[in-house]
Motif scaffolding. Structure first.
Motif, short mmCIF file in Angstrom:
data_model
loop_
_atom_site.label_atom_id
_atom_site.label_comp_id
_atom_site.label_asym_id
_atom_site.label_seq_id
_atom_site.Cartn_x
_atom_site.Cartn_y
_atom_site.Cartn_z
N UNK A 1 0.60 -1.06 -0.17
CA UNK A 1 0.38 0.23 0.32
C UNK A 1 0.77 1.26 0.22
N UNK A 2 1.89 1.40 1.23
CA UNK A 2 3.03 2.85 0.71
C UNK A 2 3.33 2.52 -0.63
N UNK A 3 3.28 1.60 -1.15
CA UNK A 3 4.82 1.60 -2.20
C UNK A 3 3.60 1.92 -3.41
N UNK A 4 1.79 1.67 -3.40
CA UNK A 4 1.31 1.90 -4.09
C UNK A 4 0.59 3.82 -4.09
N UNK A 5 1.34 4.53 -3.09
CA UNK A 5 0.52 5.96 -2.46
C UNK A 5 1.75 6.37 -2.69
N UNK A 6 3.02 5.55 -2.65
CA UNK A 6 4.50 6.62 -2.93
C UNK A 6 3.71 8.04 -4.11
N UNK A 7 3.92 8.88 -4.24
CA UNK A 7 4.72 10.05 -5.27
C UNK A 7 2.75 9.98 -5.44
N UNK A 8 2.07 9.84 -4.73
CA UNK A 8 0.25 10.18 -4.90
C UNK A 8 -0.02 11.50 -3.88
N UNK A 9 0.54 10.34 -3.17
CA UNK A 9 -0.42 12.02 -1.71
C UNK A 9 0.43 12.98 -1.79
N UNK A 10 -0.33 14.10 -2.45
CA UNK A 10 0.59 15.93 -2.58
C UNK A 10 0.22 16.49 -0.96
N UNK A 11 0.91 17.45 -0.56
CA UNK A 11 0.91 18.10 0.37
C UNK A 11 -0.93 18.22 1.28
#
Length: 170
Positions: free
Chosen positions: A82-92
């Motif tokens: 989940x963390x890998x899939x979410x990397x770069x997707x979540x912005x500030x």
């Protein structure tokens, strides 16, 4: 154009007079967030950093979907996946939204008498009550659903409720 042709617009204008400034501001915040996130997606796409799978052969038919019997016994890698899939997707802005939603949820838990103080929610982890998922569902319904959780009846048209996009983030 005659006034008779604007009859529907007049009804909407009259209904909109009952919408609170807070509800309008929340809708505006959500639209701004959506716009900013779309810019981020566009920038990633331009830089070649956005990877969207459009390969329909990866889609599992219902007969190939995982069932409890077919889930590997050792699924400790799921949080890392989940963390890998979410990397770069979540912005500030998304992170600040998550924090804002968490604070709203904690306040809601006080409202429904599940805790005395909002910060008491943080102390429940890792021993969350069995009905904790219901608290979350009630909060999402209270904020986003067209029906009032307290009465079971439809909310008035001028009563603010969040969008389905917001519900997904919640």
């Amino acid at each position: 154009m005659s006034l008779a042709q604007l009859k529907g617009a007049t009804a909407y204008l009259i209904d909109s007079q009952g919408i609170s400034i807070e509800a309008a501001a929340e809708d505006q915040d959500e639209e701004i967030e959506s716009l900013l996130n779309s810019f981020d997606v566009d920038n990633k796409a331009t830089c070649g950093m956005l990877h969207i799978s459009t390969n329909e052969t990866n889609t599992l038919s219902s007969k190939h979907k995982r069932t409890p019997a077919t889930v590997p016994a050792h699924h400790d890698q799921l949080p890392a996946s989940l963390k890998t899939a979410s990397a770069g997707v979540i912005v500030d802005t998304t992170l600040s939204d998550y924090q804002r939603y968490w604070n709203q949820f904690k306040d809601f838990c006080v409202t429904i008498n599940k805790v005395v103080l909002a910060d008491d929610i943080d102390d429940l982890y890792p021993n969350l009550p069995a009905d904790f998922p219901m608290w979350i569902a009630l909060w999402i319904m209270d904020k986003c659903d067209e029906n009032d959780i307290w009465t079971g009846k439809a909310k008035p048209l001028n009563f603010p409720h969040a969008t389905y996009g917001t519900a997904q983030k919640m």
